[in-house]
Motif scaffolding. Structure first.
Motif, short mmCIF file in Angstrom:
data_model
loop_
_atom_site.label_atom_id
_atom_site.label_comp_id
_atom_site.label_asym_id
_atom_site.label_seq_id
_atom_site.Cartn_x
_atom_site.Cartn_y
_atom_site.Cartn_z
N GLY A 184 0.75 -1.18 0.02
CA GLY A 184 0.14 0.03 -0.10
C GLY A 184 0.88 1.13 0.05
O GLY A 184 0.41 2.14 0.43
N LEU A 185 2.02 1.12 -0.69
CA LEU A 185 2.73 2.26 -0.77
C LEU A 185 1.94 3.24 -1.68
O LEU A 185 1.27 2.84 -2.61
N PHE A 186 2.04 4.72 -1.54
CA PHE A 186 1.34 5.58 -2.30
C PHE A 186 2.15 5.61 -3.65
O PHE A 186 3.47 6.28 -3.75
N PRO A 187 1.69 5.22 -4.65
CA PRO A 187 2.15 5.06 -6.09
C PRO A 187 2.75 6.72 -6.77
O PRO A 187 3.96 6.54 -7.31
N HIS A 188 2.19 7.47 -6.41
CA HIS A 188 2.30 8.80 -6.88
C HIS A 188 3.50 9.57 -6.05
O HIS A 188 3.78 10.74 -6.40
N TRP A 189 3.82 8.95 -4.87
CA TRP A 189 4.85 9.78 -4.10
C TRP A 189 6.27 8.81 -4.12
O TRP A 189 6.35 7.76 -4.33
N TYR A 208 10.30 5.94 -7.25
CA TYR A 208 9.02 5.84 -7.22
C TYR A 208 8.73 4.47 -6.77
O TYR A 208 9.43 3.28 -7.22
N HIS A 240 6.88 2.16 -8.16
CA HIS A 240 6.87 1.09 -9.20
C HIS A 240 8.28 0.57 -9.69
O HIS A 240 8.40 -0.31 -10.32
#
Lengths: 324, 252, 394
Positions: A85-90, A132, A134
């Motif tokens: 659940g990492l924030f993908p946009h950060w 990031y 990903h």
């Protein structure tokens, strides 16, 4: 530190958690284990009020959590889940800085803390700070997930099957690192898993749940040697019971202190099943043991693995006293 | 990462810049093309539409599209957010029904129906455009917010974010590309419908086309059509650029 | 369970409130001595009397209770019936009132629906459809609810009960023109569909098989799709007119159906090509692999594996295309292609609002009917390959 008093949670007509009571001591590493649907994750998610309890009371340091603001309660705890659940946009840095940012830490302190945590979890800060999610492997993502949970120096760390999705090698190294972090920081950990090997390896104590009830809460050794029900025995498994039994004690527990022998020594904290493996590999029945400072600490005999209370055991007391 | 990867971005840059140059040149330079149209259509007395300047028609057109789209984004985005909150979930089915049913209504018919209800002029056009633009915005806002992965929401909540922090820091940024796609659909439809809105009394770039069609003046038709087409292509290219900027984190 | 004993359906409450406000504050009908004068408002309370009033108001009273009905099958079923009957009843009341107003007025007198009617009718229909959703009915079931209400209105139409309403007076005046326009409209859409499918399906298959084709085709079709229809119609006029001048007797002209069909084809290609390619892309590789392993020939794989599995996505593309073409064909009336758009724009240019309705309403009905039919087709195609309805691609 964490007290559950007859806590019940129902979803519709289904009772997920049924009048569960237990206590987790300060600094303890408590594992919750059970088959799927046993209520273990629900118990975990009630500690930070992601799921509200229907009945009973949950107290932290004697304070009923129902009286606290949920957001403030959660910011004081770390939270790690299986899907990361990492924030993908950060970036990695901003992900780790989430809770310190919410708490309004000064920027310089956040930056230092991020560096510290990346190093703690063996991620090169120069390389990964600006990456990031990903761009990271699954194992690296979960390292960041753990770092994010630890960021604001929480006194409690909640982990919901955090390593289940990882390959065995990555899982093992993260387990080792988590153990080390727990020893170093003294954080209280509540850890949900369905993997008994992981539970035996990590837990100071293991709580077994089934159908929303707490079946047994005991040290790893007691879970192995005195299972409270057939379910607990099944969870442990019969086939490799002996090896698991060995895994919950260390070389130092059984070494004969007065003796000495030549050869490559084992560290006193090595689990016994590793010592057995070592003996088979080297074709020997005796291995020298050294303590944490590298000083000789006796000799481990093959027969000591089979008979825990054999003569010459100096560590004292019955083996059932536990490992912690 | 640089060589091959940059090529499409350069192309997009070019499409937007090129389109803008063409659009501005057409809007400002149309009067100087009068001799050309005179040669192409020798039988026409008036080969250039001169009742209004193309500059003011373009500005009016953009104002109509801009105001209606902005209203649709605020209302539609707000409604989409509301029905994805726990307190608004009951209205989600209703909103989705209206959005899907409404989008089968042809925009031109919605525009025409605004007249019997509200009369002629820019106001019914504005209302019709706003109503129609609402639908894709609502639909994509709901879809975008739905698409935020559950583990991300779980950890955001578990880390102690409040509802507003979750919405503005996590949900909206992650839903933004999908929401933007809805806004893009709405705006592109509105650019076209606004042109037709000259038939209900709004002064837009459709006016030269309608006047030309009614008076058999093909030069007028081409002048209006060229500028409207260029405007639509430029706006679309702008959205392309914006979409790339919004998801720049995923392109590293 | 006991925390909210009274209110069970906030959507119905909102709809009831909207209908109540519309009933009190907005005009139900408009009555004008002739079609050029603006009408005077006829409020609901003036119209709703006697038997005809009861037909609308009894379901209306039932509707008032729906927010408080328990969400059981009975409660929601009653809500569906109350909402649907309220809408159909309002139409009945409007027809009856128009007939009453027509007595003693000149033949040129016009009674038309006003804003209050539209708000109340929409509120009733939406309450019914929302309750159908709460009952667990899928898209097709909800369509059936809408269809039942439409059938009630159609019965009234057929019986002549609504003949005094202005839109039907306009219809009576141009019965033949109207029938021609509907046919022409459908022909325009169908005529565009033929080249669209002939070009679009092979292009979609090619785009699926060869990436370069997709990379070349999609940007072009995307740009075409962004160009406003009225501009594309306009830009096609001059070249076609020039072509017609060069080839006298060929029948090619810058106005009329030909440029319309060409432009409609341009717009229709994108959804067809895209969904053909996406549908084929979506066929799982292991399924194809298994078919090849069992010894099916490439032709058999295409017919027995690719085609049925890609069909739902392809049909969604067809649905988008047809619904879009119905609307674009209305715009094509501006370049003399005829169809329902011609009636609509004639009304707009002549400030004849009932004529606008006579053009615009059937355009919407055509689009909605096409959407419904193709949705049923998509559901059937999806069902036949064993995927749950509603899980199909866009």
């Amino acid at each position: 530190m964490i007290d559950f008093e007859r806590v019940t949670k129902r979803f519709g007509s289904w009772t997920a958690v049924d009048a569960v009571s237990f206590t987790v001591a300060e600094g303890e590493f408590r594992v919750l284990i059970g088959p799927s649907g046993s209520g273990k994750s629900t118990v975990l998610r009630m500690i930070n009020r992601l799921i509200p309890a229907d009945e009973g009371a949950i107290r932290i340091d004697g304070v009923d959590i129902a009286s606290l603001k949920p957001e403030e309660l959660r910011r004081r705890m770390g939270y790690v889940i299986q899907s990361v659940g990492l924030f993908p946009h950060w970036t990695v840095e901003r992900n780790i800085a989430t809770v310190p940012g919410l708490l309004g830490w000064p920027r310089a302190r956040i930056r230092d803390r991020v560096t510290e945590l990346l190093e703690l979890l063996n991620l090169d800060p120069r390389r990964y700070r600006g990456a990031y999610p990903h761009q990271l492997s699954g194992g690296q993502q979960q390292r960041v997930g753990v770092a994010r949970a630890l960021a604001a120096e929480p006194r409690i760390l909640l982990m919901d099957e955090p390593f289940s999705a990882l390959d065995p090698i990555t899982r093992a190294s993260l387990q080792t690192e988590l153990s080390a972090i727990h020893r170093r920081t003294g954080t209280t950990v509540v850890f949900v898993t369905h993997d008994m090997d992981e539970a035996l390896r990590l837990g100071d104590s293991i709580a077994v749940m089934d159908h929303g009830r707490l079946i047994q809460c005991a040290t790893p050794l007691d879970i192995l040697t005195r299972p409270a029900s057939p379910l607990v025995r099944d969870l442990v498994g019969r086939e490799e019971w002996g090896l698991k039994r060995l895994a919950v004690e260390t070389v130092g527990d059984r070494a004969r202190r007065q003796e000495s022998v030549t050869g490559e020594p084992l560290a006193a904290e090595t689990p016994l099943h590793r010592a057995l493996s070592e003996m088979v590999a080297r074709g020997t029945e005796r291995l020298p043991v050294v303590d944490g400072d590298g000083r000789p600490a006796g000799v481990l005999h093959l027969s000591d693995l089979v008979r825990p209370t054999s003569a010459g055991t100096v560590s004292g007391g019955p083996a059932a006293s536990g490992t912690a | 990462m640089t060589g091959v990867g940059m090529a499409p971005r350069d192309f997009l840059t070019d499409r937007l810049m090129l389109g803008l140059v063409v659009l501005v040149a057409l809007v400002l330079g149309m009067p100087s093309l009068k001799p050309l149209f005179a040669t192409l259509f020798p039988r026409l007395d008036r080969p250039l539409y001169e009742a209004e300047s193309f500059v003011s028609l373009t500005l009016d057109h953009m104002a109509l599209v801009g105001v209606s789209s902005l209203a649709a984004i605020l209302l539609g985005g707000g409604a989409g957010i509301a029905v994805t909150r726990p307190w608004g979930r009951e209205f989600r089915g209703l909103l989705e029904t209206v959005a899907t049913m409404g989008q089968t209504f042809p925009p031109v018919a919605v525009l025409a129906l605004a007249v019997p209800v509200m009369g002629f002029g820019p106001e019914p056009a504005l209302i019709a455009l706003t109503l129609y633009a609402l639908l894709p915005v609502v639909e994509n806002t709901v879809a975008g917010l739905d698409g935020v992965p559950a583990p991300v929401l779980d950890s955001a909540r578990g880390l102690g974010m409040g509802p507003a922090e979750m919405l503005f820091r996590v949900e909206l940024p992650l839903a933004a590309p999908v929401i933007l796609a809805g806004i893009r659909t709405a705006v592109i439809i509105n650019v076209g419908t606004a042109a037709i809105a000259s038939t209900v009394g709004a002064k837009t770039l459709g006016l030269p086309i309608i006047v030309g069609l009614n008076g058999s003046n093909q030069a007028y038709v081409i002048q209006g059509a060229l500028i409207v087409a260029a405007l639509a292509v430029v706006i679309d290219a702008g959205f392309d650029r914006l979409a790339g900027w919004l998801t720049r984190w995923s392109q590293r | 369970m006991t925390s909210r004993p009274l209110l069970h359906n906030r959507v119905a409450l909102l709809m009831v409130l909207a209908a109540a406000v519309a009933a009190v504050a907005l005009p139900f009908l408009g009555f004008a001595p002739n079609r050029l004068l603006s009408g005077r408002p006829v409020p609901l309370w003036a119209a709703a009397q006697g038997f005809d009033g009861a037909i609308a108001l009894l379901p209306g009273l039932a509707l008032l209770a729906t927010p408080f009905l328990r969400p059981t099958r009975t409660g929601l079923g009653l809500t569906v019936v109350a909402g649907g009957l309220f809408t159909a009843g309002l139409v009945w009341l409007a027809g009856a009132q128009a007939a009453a107003l027509a007595q003693g007025a000149s033949a040129a007198a016009r009674t038309s629906f006003a804003s209050g009617f539209w708000v109340m009718a929409a509120a009733g229909l939406l309450t019914a459809i929302d309750a159908a959703r709460r009952l667990g009915l899928g898209a097709i079931g909800r369509m059936a609810v809408g269809g039942a209400v439409a059938a009630l209105v159609a019965l009234q139409l057929a019986s002549g009960h609504l003949d005094a309403l202005s839109i039907l007076k306009e219809y009576a005046n141009r019965r033949e023109i109207f029938a021609d326009a509907v046919l022409r409209h459908a022909m325009l859409v169908a005529a565009a569909l033929v080249p669209t499918l002939l070009i679009g399906i092979p292009l979609g298959v090619a785009a699926h098989r060869v990436q370069a084709v997709g990379r070349a085709v999609f940007p072009v079709l995307n740009v075409v799709q962004t160009v406003p229809s009225i501009a594309l119609f306009g830009l096609l006029m001059a070249p076609l007119a020039a072509l017609g001048a060069m080839l006298p007797g060929s029948g090619i002209s810058g106005v009329g159906p030909l440029p319309a069909v060409i432009a409609l084809t341009f717009y229709s290609l994108l959804p067809i090509v895209r969904n053909t390619a996406v549908g084929l892309d979506g066929v799982p590789a292991p399924v194809r692999e298994a078919a090849r392993g069992m010894g099916l020939t490439p032709g058999q794989i295409f017919l027995r594996v690719d085609l049925p599995l890609a069909l739902p996505v392809f049909l969604s593309g067809l649905r988008i295309t047809v619904v879009q073409a119905v609307g674009l064909a209305a715009v094509a009336a501006l370049i003399g292609a005829g169809g329902l758009g011609a009636i609509m724009f004639q009304g707009l240019f002549a400030n004849a609002l009932d004529l606008v309705l006579l053009g615009a309403v059937p355009v919407i009905l055509l689009a909605v009917a096409a959407d419904a039919l193709l949705s049923i087709g998509i559901a059937a195609a999806t069902h036949s390959i064993g995927v749950l309805p509603g899980r199909s691609a866009p």
